[in-house]
Design a protein around this motif. Structure first.
Motif, PDB file in Angstrom:
ATOM      1  N   UNK A  58       0.823  -1.201   0.000  1.00  8.02           N
ATOM      2  CA  UNK A  58       0.000   0.000   0.000  1.00  8.02           C
ATOM      3  C   UNK A  58       0.862   1.258   0.000  1.00  8.02           C
ATOM      4  N   UNK A  92       5.370  21.354   1.323  1.00  9.43           N
ATOM      5  CA  UNK A  92       4.191  21.491   2.163  1.00  9.43           C
ATOM      6  C   UNK A  92       4.380  22.743   3.003  1.00  9.43           C
ATOM      7  N   UNK A 111      -5.714  22.812   1.971  1.00  6.11           N
ATOM      8  CA  UNK A 111      -6.548  22.094   2.929  1.00  6.11           C
ATOM      9  C   UNK A 111      -6.856  23.027   4.082  1.00  6.11           C
ATOM     10  N   UNK A 171     -13.933  21.216   7.266  1.00  4.80           N
ATOM     11  CA  UNK A 171     -12.686  20.957   6.551  1.00  4.80           C
ATOM     12  C   UNK A 171     -12.957  21.048   5.064  1.00  4.80           C
ATOM     13  N   UNK A 172     -12.053  21.657   4.342  1.00  4.24           N
ATOM     14  CA  UNK A 172     -12.278  21.893   2.918  1.00  4.24           C
ATOM     15  C   UNK A 172     -10.984  21.679   2.149  1.00  4.24           C
ATOM     16  N   UNK A 173     -11.094  20.957   1.032  1.00  4.51           N
ATOM     17  CA  UNK A 173      -9.947  20.781   0.129  1.00  4.51           C
ATOM     18  C   UNK A 173     -10.281  21.401  -1.202  1.00  4.51           C
ATOM     19  N   UNK A 213      -8.370  22.668  -5.176  1.00  6.89           N
ATOM     20  CA  UNK A 213      -7.209  22.915  -6.024  1.00  6.89           C
ATOM     21  C   UNK A 213      -7.137  24.400  -6.279  1.00  6.89           C
ATOM     22  N   UNK A 248      -0.218  22.187  -0.330  1.00  6.15           N
ATOM     23  CA  UNK A 248       0.671  21.161  -0.878  1.00  6.15           C
ATOM     24  C   UNK A 248       1.023  21.490  -2.311  1.00  6.15           C
ATOM     25  N   UNK A 304      -4.553  15.242 -10.948  1.00  7.21           N
ATOM     26  CA  UNK A 304      -5.786  15.111 -10.176  1.00  7.21           C
ATOM     27  C   UNK A 304      -6.894  16.025 -10.709  1.00  7.21           C
ATOM     28  N   UNK A 329     -13.683  19.545  -2.138  1.00  7.02           N
ATOM     29  CA  UNK A 329     -14.217  18.535  -1.238  1.00  7.02           C
ATOM     30  C   UNK A 329     -14.512  19.136   0.127  1.00  7.02           C
ATOM     31  N   UNK A 354     -10.175  14.382   8.876  1.00  8.72           N
ATOM     32  CA  UNK A 354     -10.635  15.491   8.051  1.00  8.72           C
ATOM     33  C   UNK A 354     -10.478  15.179   6.570  1.00  8.72           C
ATOM     34  N   UNK A 355      -9.354  14.605   6.226  1.00  7.20           N
ATOM     35  CA  UNK A 355      -9.024  14.471   4.812  1.00  7.20           C
ATOM     36  C   UNK A 355      -9.866  13.408   4.142  1.00  7.20           C
ATOM     37  N   UNK A 356     -10.194  13.626   2.872  1.00  5.21           N
ATOM     38  CA  UNK A 356     -10.986  12.642   2.146  1.00  5.21           C
ATOM     39  C   UNK A 356     -10.205  11.351   1.960  1.00  5.21           C
ATOM     40  N   UNK A 392      -7.106  10.518  -0.662  1.00  5.44           N
ATOM     41  CA  UNK A 392      -5.740  11.024  -0.567  1.00  5.44           C
ATOM     42  C   UNK A 392      -5.031  10.474   0.656  1.00  5.44           C
ATOM     43  N   UNK A 397      -3.256   8.054   1.157  1.00  7.61           N
ATOM     44  CA  UNK A 397      -1.905   7.526   1.010  1.00  7.61           C
ATOM     45  C   UNK A 397      -0.839   8.562   1.335  1.00  7.61           C
ATOM     46  N   UNK A 398      -1.064   9.773   0.911  1.00  3.70           N
ATOM     47  CA  UNK A 398       0.013  10.752   0.963  1.00  3.70           C
ATOM     48  C   UNK A 398      -0.010  11.601   2.227  1.00  3.70           C
ATOM     49  N   UNK A 399      -1.210  12.019   2.568  1.00  2.00           N
ATOM     50  CA  UNK A 399      -1.365  13.042   3.576  1.00  2.00           C
ATOM     51  C   UNK A 399      -2.666  12.761   4.304  1.00  2.00           C
ATOM     52  N   UNK A 411      -5.165  14.189   7.572  1.00  2.00           N
ATOM     53  CA  UNK A 411      -5.362  15.267   8.542  1.00  2.00           C
ATOM     54  C   UNK A 411      -6.438  14.874   9.531  1.00  2.00           C
ATOM     55  N   UNK A 437       2.228  13.104   7.212  1.00  2.00           N
ATOM     56  CA  UNK A 437       2.703  12.971   5.835  1.00  2.00           C
ATOM     57  C   UNK A 437       3.472  11.672   5.683  1.00  2.00           C
TER      58      UNK A 437
END
Lengths: 190, 190
Positions: free
Chosen positions: A59, A109, A134, A158-160, A162, A184, B72, B77, B100-102, B105, B107-109, B111, B184
DNA sequence: TGGACATGTTCATTATAGTAAACTTGTTTC
DNA sequence: GAAACAAGTTTACTATAATGAACATGTCCA
């Protein structure tokens, strides 16, 4: 890196940190346990497809296995609230930004604590393609606008998004607001 | 990426953009031109060492050849405070964790917003090598212990540490505490 | 038109990645 | 302390990556 990557130790470390046996990883990855054993001891020169399967079984990203750079030092960096970091703090239009993250990791980051006085706004230019922000609202409520879209978020939300297009954060209320922001910078290829 | 990377096109593109012939790249990389031809047309399943040699001949990072990810999507989100995410929230020993994080993602980060009741503790097993945690204290005060080291941090403080060893966060006070935590997983280079 | 060269592909062979099964080395349990 | 199990290693074999040489397909110029 001026010699082909020796990935054995990487796999070994990841596998044991996950407490997986060769049998289990073999099942999860579809690579025979004999092969896993030989790869871990660098007796063999695996194909990309095989390493990819192992990465999948662990993974992990393929690149994480191929990476032979040394591990970073085990550090403990503190950035106390009281300590002023003059160059790292800006304050204008009722918005003050404290840069939390240490300078040496600025590339990948960044983390900020952004405080909004009532009726204040933080507008940002587009960042590099692929960059994400984020937000976590720590206090109060703000409105986030990203291109066409916008969202109102309150404490705990919480909001993400681009942010390679124009975006802004506004505190339209009569109360102060505080937002935790992580940026990020995905390095763009192609 | 849920299928092994097809690197042929990557190599082909880089080679022709450099106006190198198979013969020249073969010389520069030490890989036979027959092999190069077959790899470029994905007829074959090269070893890591071979791909590494090619990357070197092209004067490129290994990962640049293996990378087949698309960019991406441009998303927005939202993860509101009120909305329960049952599987993503745990609560035990007076510590409750909201992710918090969807999921996509993860794998990387990752929250979290971690809430500590008075006199509660969150203990963690070692994570993957290279993993870092970034703490911002949102409310109250906590004590962070990482291996031998420890630090007491209060509201507004920010702390970074490598967490591939045992670590814990403790709220020793009579007041609740809240911590924003970013984990992270990316293996750090240099 | 037909060499002469340069590029990429296919062929026959060798080297080795990958596998299943046997072996070794613990560790636990009665 | 021997049986039973579980974890990793080595062995014998098969599949295929990798090679050098032959082959094909241009393009250029006399």
């Amino acid at each position: 890196m001026d010699t082909p990557p020796m990935i054995g130790k990487n796999i070994q470390r990841l596998r044991s940190s996950r407490k997986l046996t060769l049998n289990v990883l073999s099942e999860r990855s579809g690579v025979s346990k004999a092969m896993l054993s030989q790869i871990e001891s660098d007796k063999v020169n695996p194909t990309v497809a095989t390493v990819w399967k192992i990465a999948r079984g662990l993974n992990v990203e393929l690149n994480d296995l191929l990476d032979t750079d040394d591990q970073p030092k085990r550090v403990f960096t503190l950035n106390p609230a009281g300590e002023e970091a003059p160059k790292l703090e800006t304050r204008e239009n009722g918005v003050s930004i404290r840069i939390l993250s240490p300078l040496n990791m600025v590339e990948e980051l960044e983390m900020y604590l952004v405080s909004f006085e009532p009726h204040s706004k933080l507008a940002s230019e587009p960042h590099y393609p692929g960059t994400q922000e984020f937000l976590t609202v720590v206090k109060g409520a703000v409105k986030v606008q990203v291109g066409e879209n916008s969202a109102e978020i309150r404490k705990g939300d919480f909001l993400v998004y681009h942010c390679d297009i124009e975006h802004s954060i506004t505190n339209e209320s009569n109360q102060p607001a505080v937002v935790h922001m992580v940026v990020r910078f995905t390095v763009d290829k192609h």
